[in-house]
Design an enzyme around this catalytic site. Sequence first.
Site, PDB file in Angstrom:
ATOM      1  N   ARG A  36      -5.353   3.547  12.272  1.00  0.00           N
ATOM      2  CA  ARG A  36      -5.045   2.130  12.447  1.00  0.00           C
ATOM      3  C   ARG A  36      -6.132   1.389  13.215  1.00  0.00           C
ATOM      4  O   ARG A  36      -6.186   0.165  13.182  1.00  0.00           O
ATOM      5  CB  ARG A  36      -3.725   1.953  13.212  1.00  0.00           C
ATOM      6  CG  ARG A  36      -2.484   2.306  12.420  1.00  0.00           C
ATOM      7  CD  ARG A  36      -1.243   2.063  13.232  1.00  0.00           C
ATOM      8  NE  ARG A  36      -0.043   2.537  12.563  1.00  0.00           N
ATOM      9  CZ  ARG A  36       0.660   1.833  11.697  1.00  0.00           C
ATOM     10  NH1 ARG A  36       0.282   0.615  11.380  1.00  0.00           N
ATOM     11  NH2 ARG A  36       1.747   2.337  11.141  1.00  0.00           N
ATOM     12  N   ARG A  74       3.110  -9.723  13.082  1.00  0.00           N
ATOM     13  CA  ARG A  74       2.622  -8.424  12.605  1.00  0.00           C
ATOM     14  C   ARG A  74       1.260  -8.572  11.917  1.00  0.00           C
ATOM     15  O   ARG A  74       0.390  -7.703  12.052  1.00  0.00           O
ATOM     16  CB  ARG A  74       3.627  -7.805  11.626  1.00  0.00           C
ATOM     17  CG  ARG A  74       4.895  -7.311  12.316  1.00  0.00           C
ATOM     18  CD  ARG A  74       5.938  -6.868  11.310  1.00  0.00           C
ATOM     19  NE  ARG A  74       5.543  -5.668  10.587  1.00  0.00           N
ATOM     20  CZ  ARG A  74       6.147  -5.234   9.492  1.00  0.00           C
ATOM     21  NH1 ARG A  74       7.163  -5.913   8.981  1.00  0.00           N
ATOM     22  NH2 ARG A  74       5.751  -4.135   8.893  1.00  0.00           N
ATOM     23  N   ARG A 127      16.416  -9.289   7.367  1.00  0.00           N
ATOM     24  CA  ARG A 127      16.184  -8.509   8.585  1.00  0.00           C
ATOM     25  C   ARG A 127      15.197  -9.219   9.507  1.00  0.00           C
ATOM     26  O   ARG A 127      14.316  -9.950   9.048  1.00  0.00           O
ATOM     27  CB  ARG A 127      15.638  -7.118   8.227  1.00  0.00           C
ATOM     28  CG  ARG A 127      16.654  -6.221   7.556  1.00  0.00           C
ATOM     29  CD  ARG A 127      16.107  -4.845   7.299  1.00  0.00           C
ATOM     30  NE  ARG A 127      14.939  -4.877   6.420  1.00  0.00           N
ATOM     31  CZ  ARG A 127      14.595  -3.894   5.606  1.00  0.00           C
ATOM     32  NH1 ARG A 127      15.321  -2.803   5.555  1.00  0.00           N
ATOM     33  NH2 ARG A 127      13.531  -3.979   4.845  1.00  0.00           N
ATOM     34  N   ARG A 161      12.778 -10.828   1.122  1.00  0.00           N
ATOM     35  CA  ARG A 161      13.517  -9.564   1.090  1.00  0.00           C
ATOM     36  C   ARG A 161      14.919  -9.738   1.669  1.00  0.00           C
ATOM     37  O   ARG A 161      15.123 -10.520   2.585  1.00  0.00           O
ATOM     38  CB  ARG A 161      12.788  -8.506   1.937  1.00  0.00           C
ATOM     39  CG  ARG A 161      11.506  -7.974   1.344  1.00  0.00           C
ATOM     40  CD  ARG A 161      10.918  -6.971   2.306  1.00  0.00           C
ATOM     41  NE  ARG A 161       9.656  -6.413   1.840  1.00  0.00           N
ATOM     42  CZ  ARG A 161       8.895  -5.608   2.579  1.00  0.00           C
ATOM     43  NH1 ARG A 161       9.266  -5.288   3.802  1.00  0.00           N
ATOM     44  NH2 ARG A 161       7.769  -5.124   2.104  1.00  0.00           N
ATOM     45  N   LYS A 219       0.815  -1.222   0.000  1.00  0.00           N
ATOM     46  CA  LYS A 219       0.000   0.000   0.000  1.00  0.00           C
ATOM     47  C   LYS A 219       0.851   1.275   0.000  1.00  0.00           C
ATOM     48  O   LYS A 219       0.465   2.282  -0.586  1.00  0.00           O
ATOM     49  CB  LYS A 219      -0.993   0.009   1.154  1.00  0.00           C
ATOM     50  CG  LYS A 219      -0.396   0.051   2.546  1.00  0.00           C
ATOM     51  CD  LYS A 219      -1.494   0.020   3.599  1.00  0.00           C
ATOM     52  CE  LYS A 219      -0.914   0.149   5.010  1.00  0.00           C
ATOM     53  NZ  LYS A 219      -0.047  -0.997   5.358  1.00  0.00           N
TER      54      LYS A 219
END
Length: 214
Positions: free
Chosen positions: A88, A171, A160, A127, A13
Site C-alpha cells: 500500500r 478513503r 452502508r 451500492r 481491482k
Amino acid sequence: MKIIMLGAPGAGKGTQAKMLAEKFNIPHISTGDIFRANIKEGTELGKKAKEYMDKGLLVPDELVVDLVMDRFKADDCKDGYILDGFPRTIPQAEALDKALAAVGEKMDYAINVDVPDENIVNRMSGRRACVGCGATYHIKYNPTKVEGICDKCGKELILRDDDKPETVLNRLKVYHDQTQPLIDYYGKAGIVRDVDGTVDMNDVFNAILDILSK
C-alpha cells in the site's frame, strides 16, 4: 506470473484479481487473508501479528512482508500469484522488492485499474446492502426487483456508512496520499500497465488479458 493489482477503492481491482486468479489458476492473495490464516493456525508470525492487532496497532511492514513471503512458499504459488491490497505504501513496496530479490525473484506486472474519483463516488454511493442476509446490489448496475427490498430475503436495503459519499471521498484522499505514489514507483521499474476501469468489467478483464499476453 507475479501481478500486483493497483487502483482506488471501488475501482474494481478485487473483482479483476479474482477473475485472473481463476483464469490462470494462481492464488488471489490479500494480506487480510494471510493474517487470518496465520492467526488461526497459531504460527509464530501469526502470533506476532496478533499482538499488534490486539493492541489496535498496524502490523509493521517488515512483519507483513515476512508473512507475504512465507505465503509465496506454498505449492499453489509455484506458477505465480496476484497481490491485492498490498503493498500500500512505498516502504512496503521497497521491502517486498528487497525480499523478492534475495530469493532471485521480482514482480512481473503492476496492473493499475484507472477510474476517476467522480465515477468511484457515483459507483459506491449507488451500492445497497441487505440488513437481513447481507446481499449487495447497485441501484443502477444491479437493482432489485422491488426498490429498497432484497430479492433474496425480502428485508430492507441500506446505504452502508462505508459507501456514503463523504466516506468514499475520505478513503480516496488517503489512497491518493499513500498509495498513488506506488504507480510512480512501479512505473520507474517499467512494470505498470494502465487499464480503463470505467468500462464493463468483462472489457476490463479482456484488456488485462491482452496486456499479459504480450
